[in-house]
Design a protein around this motif. Structure first.
Motif, mmCIF file in Angstrom:
data_model
loop_
_atom_site.group_PDB
_atom_site.id
_atom_site.type_symbol
_atom_site.label_atom_id
_atom_site.label_comp_id
_atom_site.label_asym_id
_atom_site.label_seq_id
_atom_site.Cartn_x
_atom_site.Cartn_y
_atom_site.Cartn_z
ATOM 1 N N GLU A 233 1.079 -1.336 0.031
ATOM 2 C CA GLU A 233 -0.004 0.082 -0.077
ATOM 3 C C GLU A 233 0.850 1.193 0.092
ATOM 4 O O GLU A 233 0.620 2.292 -0.776
ATOM 5 C CB GLU A 233 -0.881 0.006 1.082
ATOM 6 C CG GLU A 233 -1.941 1.129 1.247
ATOM 7 C CD GLU A 233 -2.829 1.375 0.113
ATOM 8 O OE1 GLU A 233 -3.280 2.532 -0.093
ATOM 9 O OE2 GLU A 233 -3.158 0.106 -0.560
ATOM 10 N N ARG A 234 1.958 1.106 0.697
ATOM 11 C CA ARG A 234 2.850 2.470 0.680
ATOM 12 C C ARG A 234 3.499 2.662 -0.736
ATOM 13 O O ARG A 234 3.619 3.666 -1.155
ATOM 14 C CB ARG A 234 3.945 2.070 1.727
ATOM 15 C CG ARG A 234 3.609 2.081 3.356
ATOM 16 C CD ARG A 234 4.929 2.363 3.958
ATOM 17 N NE ARG A 234 5.552 1.138 3.941
ATOM 18 C CZ ARG A 234 5.660 0.200 4.888
ATOM 19 N NH1 ARG A 234 4.612 -0.003 5.668
ATOM 20 N NH2 ARG A 234 6.320 -0.751 4.811
ATOM 21 N N ARG A 236 1.851 1.815 -3.360
ATOM 22 C CA ARG A 236 0.924 2.238 -4.271
ATOM 23 C C ARG A 236 0.590 3.578 -4.128
ATOM 24 O O ARG A 236 0.489 4.485 -5.052
ATOM 25 C CB ARG A 236 -0.424 1.522 -4.053
ATOM 26 C CG ARG A 236 -1.293 1.910 -4.882
ATOM 27 C CD ARG A 236 -2.856 1.331 -4.578
ATOM 28 N NE ARG A 236 -3.312 2.072 -3.243
ATOM 29 C CZ ARG A 236 -3.768 3.272 -3.192
ATOM 30 N NH1 ARG A 236 -3.856 3.838 -4.284
ATOM 31 N NH2 ARG A 236 -3.651 3.895 -2.063
ATOM 32 N N LYS A 237 0.581 4.209 -2.743
ATOM 33 C CA LYS A 237 0.408 5.582 -2.463
ATOM 34 C C LYS A 237 1.489 6.364 -3.032
ATOM 35 O O LYS A 237 0.980 7.559 -3.504
ATOM 36 C CB LYS A 237 0.277 5.498 -0.850
ATOM 37 C CG LYS A 237 0.090 7.070 -0.409
ATOM 38 C CD LYS A 237 0.028 7.127 1.344
ATOM 39 C CE LYS A 237 -0.188 8.412 1.468
ATOM 40 N NZ LYS A 237 -0.295 8.481 3.075
ATOM 41 N N ASP A 238 2.621 6.008 -2.879
ATOM 42 C CA ASP A 238 3.740 7.013 -3.156
ATOM 43 C C ASP A 238 3.882 6.832 -4.661
ATOM 44 O O ASP A 238 4.201 7.928 -5.282
ATOM 45 C CB ASP A 238 5.269 6.513 -2.582
ATOM 46 C CG ASP A 238 5.165 6.857 -1.131
ATOM 47 O OD1 ASP A 238 4.275 7.721 -0.621
ATOM 48 O OD2 ASP A 238 5.800 6.309 -0.340
ATOM 49 N N GLU A 241 1.252 9.229 -6.268
ATOM 50 C CA GLU A 241 1.824 10.569 -6.369
ATOM 51 C C GLU A 241 2.692 11.095 -7.340
ATOM 52 O O GLU A 241 2.464 12.136 -8.073
ATOM 53 C CB GLU A 241 2.545 10.833 -4.931
ATOM 54 C CG GLU A 241 1.932 11.023 -3.698
ATOM 55 C CD GLU A 241 2.469 11.316 -2.500
ATOM 56 O OE1 GLU A 241 3.578 11.996 -2.766
ATOM 57 O OE2 GLU A 241 2.079 11.164 -1.261
#
Length: 582
Positions: A233-234, A236-238, A241
């Motif tokens: 998830e980290r 995917r999140k970054d 961005e």
């Protein structure tokens, strides 16, 4: 996880250093690319001539000539493009291989304290994903250089065609330059985070796979899936961005040059209608503008690729810049003659500063004698075994082997003179034969079989499907714990070491097999200096002398029977050991 500090300048320097080292290969790619770029400029000129002097004038003969010339130019372009691509790929893969070998060499030379604090997955990520990012950028350097030359040439020819059209076409480029700088600055932090997140995913993956049996034994599958979900998830999140940035800036790199083309088409069309420019010159000008616009339109991807490569190179550099804390001294001595006398002289050592594990530890082991180190968990007995082959250097004091300070000896000779059997046995995914011969690759089959027999491994090896040529699974997990332990003992025996260290070497075998191994060890240990670290009384009994290690110091020495009679702490430690065993 803690964010890693990256030196992007060092990353750029690392890439440049390897490019300079492979400049002949790179030069071939550049020459082919630049030739391709120059020849591409010929095509619009030929098209313009063909329109003005053949199509407009309806001259079939001239049209045929221009077509023939165009075909010849296209053929040479194809050769240049293929050569450029081949040598660009060859150079990038060569540099990737050089970096991988340099990284692997450094990792293998770094001391144990570095590996103690560095996750395996982090190193794996640098050796795979990061190097691939660098290779993907390097392969495009000759290609993008050719496009850059083509763009510069196209601008010059556009100026020669019409200064006004050139000025109109370039009006948007200051804005594009400003956008490029802004995009680069905003992209850098996100790229760093994504690369670190990918390394974290690799760490979680490596730990889960390596500890698959433990995970299942404790029913922690959902927990590990949760760890991976959080790490993924980290990423995917970054990554999103970065995607959002590219979504905003990417279309602008296409839109602005497109507006320039639209202006040139409108104004150039008016010039043609007014008779101030030929149709062929306008078509050539539009093609030159297209050549000028394409590198700008792909600028976003080039910036992103370069940024990822520099970040990856900086991550690789963070490993390459590390120096081993245990080094062989200049003019190191060869191993002195002797039979393995060991002296620990007031040794103090800790894995972390200010937290000593051994405190002024002093011990003498006469040559050819065997000593069992006994102590409670955390007393420092296994640390003694790790200091002798210089896996770590002492903080204070010294360790002597046959009268020589081990820090003054050639490191390779020192370690080859010490055979070690660890509690956690590691086998390579290779044949049984090669695992036994790992420390002595020139060993004959007879010597390998003899070592296996001494370790009581020959019988079960012969029963394997292909005997000594059977390939064991990863880390040898296709074998039982006792079988792995006996192969490890055979591996140590085959080296014919001056000193033998048995660090809980019988911990994974049952009582019957332990008796067989003890019988073998008595023969192997005869006349050989041996350090035994064990929780089993039967193994401790093999030693000529027993040393009680307590809070990092030698608390008592004597035979097993003497210490039982005279040392309450020894009886207490043995009671704890028996309680743990039960």
């Amino acid at each position: 996880m803690t964010e890693e500090a990256l030196d992007l300048r060092a990353g750029r320097d690392l890439i440049l250093r390897h490019l300079r080292a492979r400049w002949p290969m790179l030069a071939v790619a550049f020459v082919a690319g630049l030739s391709w770029g120059l020849l591409r400029l010929v095509e619009p000129y030929l098209v313009g001539l063909a329109i003005d002097h053949a199509i407009v004038e309806r001259d079939l003969g001239k049209l045929t000539q221009y077509v023939a010339i165009f075909i010849a130019v296209a053929a040479v372009l194809a050769v240049c493009a293929g050569t450029r691509r081949y040598w660009a790929m060859r150079t990038s893969y060569r540099i990737e291989t050089d970096l991988r070998l340099e990284l692997y060499d450094r990792v293998n030379r770094l001391s144990f304290d570095y590996h103690d604090r560095t996750a395996t997955g982090q190193l794996m990520s640098r050796g795979s994903a990061d190097l691939r990012e660098i290779q993907a950028f390097l392969v495009n350097i000759p290609i993008n250089s050719a496009y850059l030359l083509m763009a510069v040439g196209a601008f010059v020819l556009l100026v020669l065609t019409s200064v006004t059209l050139a000025v109109l076409a370039m009006a948007v480029f200051p804005v594009v330059t400003w956008l490029s700088v802004r995009f680069f600055n905003r992209l850098e932090p996100g790229t760093k985070r994504v690369q670190q997140d990918l390394a974290d995913v690799a760490s979680v993956t490596e730990e889960t796979i390596a500890g698959a049996r433990l995970v299942r034994a404790f029913g922690r599958e959902e927990h590990e899936i949760g760890r991976m979900r959080a790490a993924a998830e980290r990423v995917r999140k970054d990554a999103m961005e970065v995607v959002r940035l590219r979504t905003v800036y990417g279309p602008l790199f296409f839109l602005l040059p497109g507006l320039g083309q639209l202006v040139v088409l409108a104004y150039g069309g008016w010039l043609v209608l007014d008779g101030q420019m030929t149709l062929g010159a306008l078509v050539a000008a539009l093609q030159y503008l297209g050549m000028l616009a394409w590198p700008v339109q792909s600028l976003g991807e080039m910036i992103a690729s370069g940024q990822r490569a520099v970040v990856s190179a900086a991550r690789v550099w963070n490993v390459l810049k590390e120096e081993p804390t245990v080094k062989e001294r200049p003019h190191a001595r060869p191993l002195p003659p002797g039979n393995g006398q060991i002296v620990f002289d007031r040794v103090t050592f800790g894995y972390r500063a200010g937290l000593p594990v051994l405190r002024e530890f002093s011990l003498e082991v006469p040559a050819g004698r065997s000593v069992a180190l006994v102590g409670a968990t955390g007393s420092g007995k296994s640390t003694v075994a790790r200091l002798l082959p210089r896996f770590y250097d002492v903080d204070e004091g010294r360790i002597l082997l046959d009268g020589a300070d081990i820090r003054t000896l050639r490191l390779r000779e020192l370690r080859r003179s010490i055979g070690i059997v660890f509690e956690d046995t590691f086998l390579f995914s290779d044949t049984v034969r090669n695992n036994i011969a790992y420390g002595r690759l020139d060993a004959t089959d007879e010597q390998i079989v003899r070592a296996a027999k001494l370790a009581h491994a020959h019988e079960f090896i012969e029963q394997l499907e292909h005997g000594y040529d059977t390939v064991v699974g990863e880390q040898g997990f296709s074998l039982s714990g006792g079988q792995r332990q006996r192969i490890a003992i055979a591996r140590a025996i085959l080296m014919e070491p001056r000193v033998l260290i048995l660090d809980d070497a019988t911990s994974s075998v049952d009582a019957r097999m332990e008796e067989e191994i003890r019988t073998a060890l008595r023969e192997v240990m005869a006349g050989r200096t041996t350090l035994i670290i064990s929780h089993r009384l039967s193994t401790i009994a093999l030693a000529d002398q027993v040393v009680l290690v307590d809070e990092g110091r030698v608390a008592a020495t004597g035979t097993h029977e003497e210490l039982l009679r005279s040392c309450p702490r020894y009886r207490e430690v043995l009671g704890q050991v028996e309680a743990m065993a039960s």
